[in-house]
Design a protein around this motif. Structure first.
Motif, mmCIF file in Angstrom:
data_model
loop_
_atom_site.group_PDB
_atom_site.id
_atom_site.type_symbol
_atom_site.label_atom_id
_atom_site.label_comp_id
_atom_site.label_asym_id
_atom_site.label_seq_id
_atom_site.Cartn_x
_atom_site.Cartn_y
_atom_site.Cartn_z
ATOM 1 N N LEU A 119 0.816 -1.220 0.000
ATOM 2 C CA LEU A 119 0.000 0.000 0.000
ATOM 3 C C LEU A 119 0.844 1.263 0.000
ATOM 4 O O LEU A 119 0.548 2.218 -0.729
ATOM 5 N N THR A 120 1.895 1.296 0.789
ATOM 6 C CA THR A 120 2.714 2.505 0.906
ATOM 7 C C THR A 120 3.278 2.920 -0.444
ATOM 8 O O THR A 120 3.203 4.095 -0.834
ATOM 9 N N LYS A 121 3.822 1.980 -1.182
ATOM 10 C CA LYS A 121 4.371 2.278 -2.505
ATOM 11 C C LYS A 121 3.279 2.737 -3.463
ATOM 12 O O LYS A 121 3.473 3.682 -4.243
ATOM 13 N N ILE A 122 2.133 2.083 -3.422
ATOM 14 C CA ILE A 122 1.020 2.430 -4.307
ATOM 15 C C ILE A 122 0.558 3.862 -4.043
ATOM 16 O O ILE A 122 0.327 4.635 -4.973
ATOM 17 N N GLN A 123 0.438 4.219 -2.785
ATOM 18 C CA GLN A 123 0.037 5.580 -2.424
ATOM 19 C C GLN A 123 1.070 6.597 -2.907
ATOM 20 O O GLN A 123 0.716 7.647 -3.469
ATOM 21 N N GLU A 157 1.827 3.672 -19.220
ATOM 22 C CA GLU A 157 2.673 3.443 -18.047
ATOM 23 C C GLU A 157 1.842 3.157 -16.795
ATOM 24 O O GLU A 157 2.275 2.436 -15.898
ATOM 25 N N ALA A 158 0.647 3.714 -16.723
ATOM 26 C CA ALA A 158 -0.203 3.505 -15.543
ATOM 27 C C ALA A 158 -0.513 2.029 -15.313
ATOM 28 O O ALA A 158 -0.785 1.623 -14.173
ATOM 29 N N TYR A 159 -0.473 1.222 -16.368
ATOM 30 C CA TYR A 159 -0.735 -0.206 -16.178
ATOM 31 C C TYR A 159 0.349 -0.856 -15.312
ATOM 32 O O TYR A 159 0.102 -1.880 -14.673
ATOM 33 N N GLY A 160 1.555 -0.269 -15.301
ATOM 34 C CA GLY A 160 2.599 -0.757 -14.401
ATOM 35 C C GLY A 160 2.199 -0.552 -12.951
ATOM 36 O O GLY A 160 2.377 -1.443 -12.104
ATOM 37 N N ASN A 161 1.633 0.611 -12.638
ATOM 38 C CA ASN A 161 1.136 0.853 -11.285
ATOM 39 C C ASN A 161 -0.056 -0.041 -10.973
ATOM 40 O O ASN A 161 -0.220 -0.496 -9.833
ATOM 41 N N LEU A 162 -0.884 -0.284 -11.973
ATOM 42 C CA LEU A 162 -2.036 -1.174 -11.767
ATOM 43 C C LEU A 162 -1.603 -2.609 -11.478
ATOM 44 O O LEU A 162 -2.313 -3.342 -10.781
ATOM 45 N N ARG A 163 -0.456 -3.008 -11.982
ATOM 46 C CA ARG A 163 0.065 -4.346 -11.652
ATOM 47 C C ARG A 163 0.338 -4.450 -10.164
ATOM 48 O O ARG A 163 0.032 -5.466 -9.528
ATOM 49 N N ALA A 180 -7.609 -1.126 -2.911
ATOM 50 C CA ALA A 180 -7.207 -1.573 -4.248
ATOM 51 C C ALA A 180 -8.259 -1.170 -5.273
ATOM 52 O O ALA A 180 -7.935 -0.716 -6.379
ATOM 53 N N LYS A 181 -9.515 -1.301 -4.914
ATOM 54 C CA LYS A 181 -10.596 -0.899 -5.820
ATOM 55 C C LYS A 181 -10.561 0.613 -6.066
ATOM 56 O O LYS A 181 -10.801 1.075 -7.194
ATOM 57 N N PHE A 182 -10.289 1.381 -5.022
ATOM 58 C CA PHE A 182 -10.194 2.834 -5.208
ATOM 59 C C PHE A 182 -9.071 3.179 -6.177
ATOM 60 O O PHE A 182 -9.265 3.976 -7.123
ATOM 61 N N PHE A 183 -7.890 2.633 -5.975
ATOM 62 C CA PHE A 183 -6.757 2.977 -6.840
ATOM 63 C C PHE A 183 -6.942 2.452 -8.255
ATOM 64 O O PHE A 183 -6.508 3.089 -9.214
ATOM 65 N N ARG A 184 -7.591 1.308 -8.389
ATOM 66 C CA ARG A 184 -7.934 0.846 -9.738
ATOM 67 C C ARG A 184 -8.834 1.877 -10.421
ATOM 68 O O ARG A 184 -8.620 2.258 -11.569
ATOM 69 N N ALA A 185 -9.855 2.317 -9.713
ATOM 70 C CA ALA A 185 -10.786 3.302 -10.277
ATOM 71 C C ALA A 185 -10.047 4.587 -10.647
ATOM 72 O O ALA A 185 -10.296 5.171 -11.710
#
Length: 497
Positions: free
Chosen positions: A43-47, A86-92, A113-118
């Motif tokens: 989560l920390t990296k994703i944020q 490039e965003a698909y890399g973050n989505l991975r 995860a659903k929020f960040f996917r959206a």
């Protein structure tokens, strides 16, 4: 040695061998390459990735806030071409967090995860139109998905709203702190607020689609406002606060771009000057000539921008003479500068003001409009070091009483919309990414100066990699949306038609 002893030794050796094989098998697991982990560590990296950089300086050129003098900037002149996947890399990474959250049945991380996917799919579909969604991000599990098909933009928006609604429902089920959270310090309630405000933002994006019964845009928006938690103040802002530590500093800190060809746009400067808006002193630096002539920081005549429609060489000549303002040095000289706000209370209030004007909800549009302006001033009062005295509460109140700023509920709908969108735009400097650009496409406000004969594009061209590796699917998406071979920037997509 007798036969009995030999047999005993052989048997013991076989047993030890079997045990050793088992022991070595256990030891063969690499602790540095774990196959599972707790989603809090992901989560920390994703944020960080989502909040740190949502467009960089690109939208500032397209939104007529910056101009370039040492070369032609494609965003400034609306000459862009291909976008990036490039965003698909973050989505991975988000997919991995989802998998780990599902493995341990933790609704908190499934919801985030659903929020960040959206969030990422929302930006991707606004960038291109139809995109891979339902068939995307499965390739690591199933090699038949290496060339995903493209979902229609309408379906993508439906899925985004569905995921956000699910995220809100899942967060209702938990009061346990969210470990690994660097945005809201583990608060489930604040994350619910963010999810719902983002739902409102997505629905407002669809203001041209209120007649589509599959969305029920107006009633859905009103339901969120009436029954779900949303931001109550600036304290709820979804923001990433930077620290003066290696790897945690403001993205533009020590950036060389600010010292070379990056200057302020004259149309942005003029809008602030016309309104006697003290945020000008927060955003821009005095021109070299003004500073040499002793003009004060709060002298509005000390600021001037470059014409975004003029050739860059012409603006460069003016800048060389010391007649063009640069970006305020605090953006590149201070390691913490200000937080990056993904979406905050100020933007929410302008969203609500627009919804009232459109008749989507009951309320006082002026109240929300004033609240949005005050929240923007408060943000800079809190974070713009050495400039706090220009953006006080009193300064905000005085500003709102000026004729050009004052909001009247008796004005025409168009006048009210222009005022709301202008203030939403003015508060977005280095914040909110491409939001103001998409608001311009949706409402026509604010207007963007550009060279004669140049139109504001609707989208970006699909990446070359899709033509190289997913040609059949990208070609079908283009044909379906625009016609055979018409992957062009001037083609409107479903949401804006």
């Amino acid at each position: 040695m007798n036969k009995h002893i030999i047999n005993t030794i052989c048997i013991l050796g076989l047993i030890l061998g079997l045990c050793s094989c088992k022991d070595f098998g256990d030891m063969n697991v690499d602790p540095n390459n774990a196959s599972t982990t707790h989603p809090q560590f992901q989560l920390t990296k994703i944020q960080w990735n989502a909040f740190r950089d949502f467009g960089g300086t690109g939208p500032l050129y397209a939104n007529k806030m910056l101009v370039q003098t040492d070369g032609e900037n494609a965003n400034q002149y609306y000459k862009w071409a291909r976008g990036s996947f490039e965003a698909y890399g973050n989505l991975r990474d988000i997919t991995k967090m989802m998998e780990e959250a599902e493995r341990i049945a933790d609704n908190r991380y499934i919801a985030l995860a659903k929020f960040f996917r959206a969030y990422y799919f929302y930006n991707l579909t606004l960038t291109f139109g139809d995109i891979p969604y339902s068939d995307a991000l499965h390739a690591e599990k199933d090699q038949t998905h290496v060339t995903p098909f493209y979902d229609e933009q309408k379906q993508v928006f439906k899925s985004i709203l569905k995921e956000l609604a699910e995220a809100n429902d899942l967060l209702k089920l938990s009061e346990v702190a969210i470990e690994g959270d660097i945005i809201y310090d583990k608060s489930v309630v604040k994350w619910r607020k963010l999810v719902n405000v983002f739902r409102m933002k997505v629905l407002l994006t669809l203001s041209k689609r209120t007649g589509d019964s599959e969305f029920n845009v107006v009633s859905s928006f009103a339901s969120i406002v009436g029954s779900e938690p949303i931001f109550a103040s600036e304290a709820d802002d979804a923001q990433l606060v930077f620290k003066d530590q290696d790897g945690n500093r403001y993205p533009e800190f020590n950036s060389s771009s600010f010292g070379s060809g990056m200057y302020m746009d004259s149309t942005f400067i003029q809008r602030l000057q016309e309104r006697q808006d003290p945020r000008l002193f927060v955003f821009a630096a005095r021109t070299k000539l003004a500073k040499e002539n002793g003009k004060a920081v709060n002298d509005f005549s000390a600021y001037e921008g470059g014409d975004p429609a003029a050739p860059y060489a012409q603006v460069n000549t003016k800048a060389t003479l010391g007649k063009v303002s640069k970006v305020n040095e605090r953006y590149y000289s201070e390691p913490t500068t200000e937080p990056r706000v993904l979406i905050g209370f100020a933007e929410q209030e302008f969203i609500l003001a627009e919804a009232v004007v459109r008749g989507w909800i009951n309320g006082d549009a002026k109240l929300h409009y004033d609240s949005g302006v005050k929240a923007s001033f408060k943000f800079y009062q809190n974070y713009a070091k050495r400039y706090e005295q220009y953006v006080t509460d009193a300064a905000a109140q005085s500003y709102l009483e000026r004729p050009l700023i004052r909001f009247s509920n008796s004005a025409t709908t168009e006048v009210k919309l222009e005022q709301i969108m202008t203030q939403k735009y003015l508060q977005s400097f280095f914040q909110s990414g491409w939001t103001s650009f998409y608001d311009h496409l949706r409402t026509g406000y604010p207007s963007f100066r550009r060279p004669a004969g140049v139109s504001v594009p609707f989208r970006w061209i699909y990446p070359q990699s899709e033509y190289n590796y997913n040609s059949a699917n990208v070609s079908e998406a283009i044909r379906r949306q625009f016609g055979e071979g018409k992957d062009l920037i001037n083609q409107p997509t479903w949401w804006i038609k």
